[in-house]
Design an enzyme around this catalytic site. Structure first.
Site, mmCIF file in Angstrom:
data_model
loop_
_atom_site.group_PDB
_atom_site.id
_atom_site.type_symbol
_atom_site.label_atom_id
_atom_site.label_comp_id
_atom_site.label_asym_id
_atom_site.label_seq_id
_atom_site.Cartn_x
_atom_site.Cartn_y
_atom_site.Cartn_z
ATOM 1 N N LYS A 86 1.093 -1.395 -0.048
ATOM 2 C CA LYS A 86 -0.100 0.089 -0.086
ATOM 3 C C LYS A 86 0.859 1.409 0.194
ATOM 4 O O LYS A 86 0.140 2.037 -1.076
ATOM 5 C CB LYS A 86 -0.806 -0.175 1.037
ATOM 6 C CG LYS A 86 -1.713 -1.268 1.258
ATOM 7 C CD LYS A 86 -2.958 -0.875 2.395
ATOM 8 C CE LYS A 86 -2.295 -1.008 3.915
ATOM 9 N NZ LYS A 86 -1.592 -2.311 4.349
ATOM 10 N N ARG A 131 -8.853 2.058 9.873
ATOM 11 C CA ARG A 131 -8.631 0.207 9.979
ATOM 12 C C ARG A 131 -10.118 -0.524 10.776
ATOM 13 O O ARG A 131 -9.249 -1.538 10.634
ATOM 14 C CB ARG A 131 -7.459 1.296 11.090
ATOM 15 C CG ARG A 131 -6.111 0.384 10.832
ATOM 16 C CD ARG A 131 -5.234 -0.395 10.082
ATOM 17 N NE ARG A 131 -4.151 -0.649 10.493
ATOM 18 C CZ ARG A 131 -2.761 -0.427 10.170
ATOM 19 N NH1 ARG A 131 -2.901 0.580 9.391
ATOM 20 N NH2 ARG A 131 -1.757 -1.136 10.578
ATOM 21 N N ARG A 156 11.881 -6.387 4.190
ATOM 22 C CA ARG A 156 12.416 -4.908 3.667
ATOM 23 C C ARG A 156 12.287 -4.300 5.186
ATOM 24 O O ARG A 156 12.567 -4.772 6.264
ATOM 25 C CB ARG A 156 10.889 -5.015 3.737
ATOM 26 C CG ARG A 156 10.193 -4.562 4.813
ATOM 27 C CD ARG A 156 8.258 -3.637 4.669
ATOM 28 N NE ARG A 156 7.723 -4.148 6.079
ATOM 29 C CZ ARG A 156 6.685 -2.922 6.052
ATOM 30 N NH1 ARG A 156 5.795 -2.570 4.643
ATOM 31 N NH2 ARG A 156 6.004 -2.506 7.200
ATOM 32 N N ARG A 216 11.701 -2.892 10.637
ATOM 33 C CA ARG A 216 10.443 -1.635 11.179
ATOM 34 C C ARG A 216 10.807 -2.605 12.524
ATOM 35 O O ARG A 216 10.274 -4.076 11.990
ATOM 36 C CB ARG A 216 8.897 -1.631 10.937
ATOM 37 C CG ARG A 216 9.125 -0.213 10.094
ATOM 38 C CD ARG A 216 8.503 -0.735 9.286
ATOM 39 N NE ARG A 216 6.285 -0.940 9.872
ATOM 40 C CZ ARG A 216 5.653 -0.553 8.968
ATOM 41 N NH1 ARG A 216 5.772 0.384 8.005
ATOM 42 N NH2 ARG A 216 4.198 -1.207 10.056
ATOM 43 N N ARG A 242 -0.645 -8.627 13.925
ATOM 44 C CA ARG A 242 -0.656 -7.548 12.668
ATOM 45 C C ARG A 242 -1.786 -8.390 12.197
ATOM 46 O O ARG A 242 -2.967 -7.824 11.222
ATOM 47 C CB ARG A 242 0.222 -7.120 11.927
ATOM 48 C CG ARG A 242 1.237 -5.859 13.112
ATOM 49 C CD ARG A 242 2.628 -5.511 13.056
ATOM 50 N NE ARG A 242 2.262 -4.522 11.439
ATOM 51 C CZ ARG A 242 3.060 -4.211 10.389
ATOM 52 N NH1 ARG A 242 4.385 -5.389 10.508
ATOM 53 N NH2 ARG A 242 3.591 -4.173 9.555
HETATM 54 P P1 AMP Z 1 1.054 0.674 9.105
HETATM 55 O O1 AMP Z 1 2.538 1.113 9.584
HETATM 56 O O2 AMP Z 1 0.224 1.001 8.754
HETATM 57 O O3 AMP Z 1 1.252 -1.089 9.379
HETATM 58 O O4 AMP Z 1 1.561 1.145 10.702
HETATM 59 C C1 AMP Z 1 1.805 0.712 11.602
HETATM 60 C C2 AMP Z 1 1.484 1.266 13.190
HETATM 61 O O5 AMP Z 1 1.164 2.212 13.582
HETATM 62 C C3 AMP Z 1 -0.004 -0.215 13.303
HETATM 63 O O6 AMP Z 1 -0.011 -0.681 13.681
HETATM 64 C C4 AMP Z 1 -0.393 0.613 14.599
HETATM 65 O O7 AMP Z 1 -0.170 0.159 15.975
HETATM 66 C C5 AMP Z 1 -0.810 2.212 14.462
HETATM 67 N N1 AMP Z 1 -1.220 3.068 13.144
HETATM 68 C C6 AMP Z 1 -1.261 2.959 12.113
HETATM 69 N N2 AMP Z 1 -3.121 3.373 11.470
HETATM 70 C C7 AMP Z 1 -3.501 3.389 12.296
HETATM 71 C C8 AMP Z 1 -4.934 4.100 12.885
HETATM 72 N N3 AMP Z 1 -5.339 4.078 11.690
HETATM 73 N N4 AMP Z 1 -5.261 3.120 13.653
HETATM 74 C C9 AMP Z 1 -4.731 2.398 14.190
HETATM 75 N N5 AMP Z 1 -3.641 1.875 14.686
HETATM 76 C C10 AMP Z 1 -2.773 2.241 13.859
#
Ligand code: AMP
Length: 208
Positions: free
Chosen positions: A13, A87, A126, A153, A164
């Site tokens: 994404k 989310r 990654r 990460r 996740r």
């Molecule tokens: P991502 O980079 O989108 O995988 O996000 C990494 C982490 O940030 C997630 O596992 C959540 O802990 C937090 N996070 C990102 N976007 C959201 C969201 N919309 N709502 C809640 N937590 C979020």
């Protein structure tokens, strides 16, 4: 056009969002990216979010929405690409209300689909730059775009990846119904190269 990108972690994404931003000039809003960059700046709200992020859990909606509004509200209008938000169903409803206040709405939701096996393979390999947001499908040491050290990460460890994915299935999948009912959901095959997926995204955006 305002677009939401959905898909499991590692489905590409963020990479596709960056391509869309360059190609169309829409503004990229990635909530994971926003949170990670704030952590580097010792932001109080992001520090509160960190414990959830480290466990692979969602940051509570209220805190997430506060951070999102504080960091992005002035960017709205003129086209948005939302990656990582909404989310869950509650966030989708909040987003609809927040956009409606500015006479905006989500025009298209692109679901990038990828098998779990491929997700785990991609995530464990990654690296990502917390400075400029560059995402690389291999284990680099220095970001080729901005010269900052890149890292894996912390939430790309096998246990956290599994958590996740569970969270994704439970929380994001109900969103698919929500957007399918609004007839704005498009499914994109996320396998193959970045360019393959970008081509499918463009075809899907034109076919309406
Ligand atoms: P991502 O980079 O989108 O995988 O996000 C990494 C982490 O940030 C997630 O596992 C959540 O802990 C937090 N996070 C990102 N976007 C959201 C969201 N919309 N709502 C809640 N937590 C979020």
């Amino acid at each position: 056009m305002n677009i939401v990108l959905l898909g499991p972690p590692g489905s590409g994404k963020g990479t596709q969002a960056q391509t869309l931003e360059k190609g169309h000039g829409w503004k990229y809003i990635g909530t994971g990216q926003i949170l990670r960059s704030l952590l580097g700046r010792k932001d109080k709200m992001a520090a509160e979010a960190r414990a959830y992020m480290d466990r692979g859990e969602l940051v509570p909606d209220e805190l997430m929405v506060k951070i999102l509004l504080r960091e992005t509200e002035e960017k709205w209008g003129g086209g948005l690409i939302l990656d990582g938000f909404p989310r869950n169903l509650a966030q989708a409803q909040i987003l609809e209300t927040m956009l409606a206040k500015q006479n905006l709405r989500i025009d298209r939701v692109l679901l990038i689909e990828l098998s779990e096996e491929e997700v785990v393979r991609r995530l464990t390999e990654r690296t990502q730059c917390n400075q400029c947001g560059g995402i690389y499908s291999e284990r680099l040491i220095i970001c080729p775009r901005c010269g900052t050290p890149v890292a894996q990460r912390p939430d790309d460890s096998p246990d956290t990846i599994r958590r996740r994915l569970e969270v994704y299935r439970q929380q994001v999948e109900p969103l698919l119904d929500f957007y399918a009912r609004r007839k704005i959901l498009e499914r994109i095959d996320g396998s193959g190269s970045v360019q393959d997926v970008a081509n499918r995204v463009e075809i899907s955006l034109k076919n309406r």
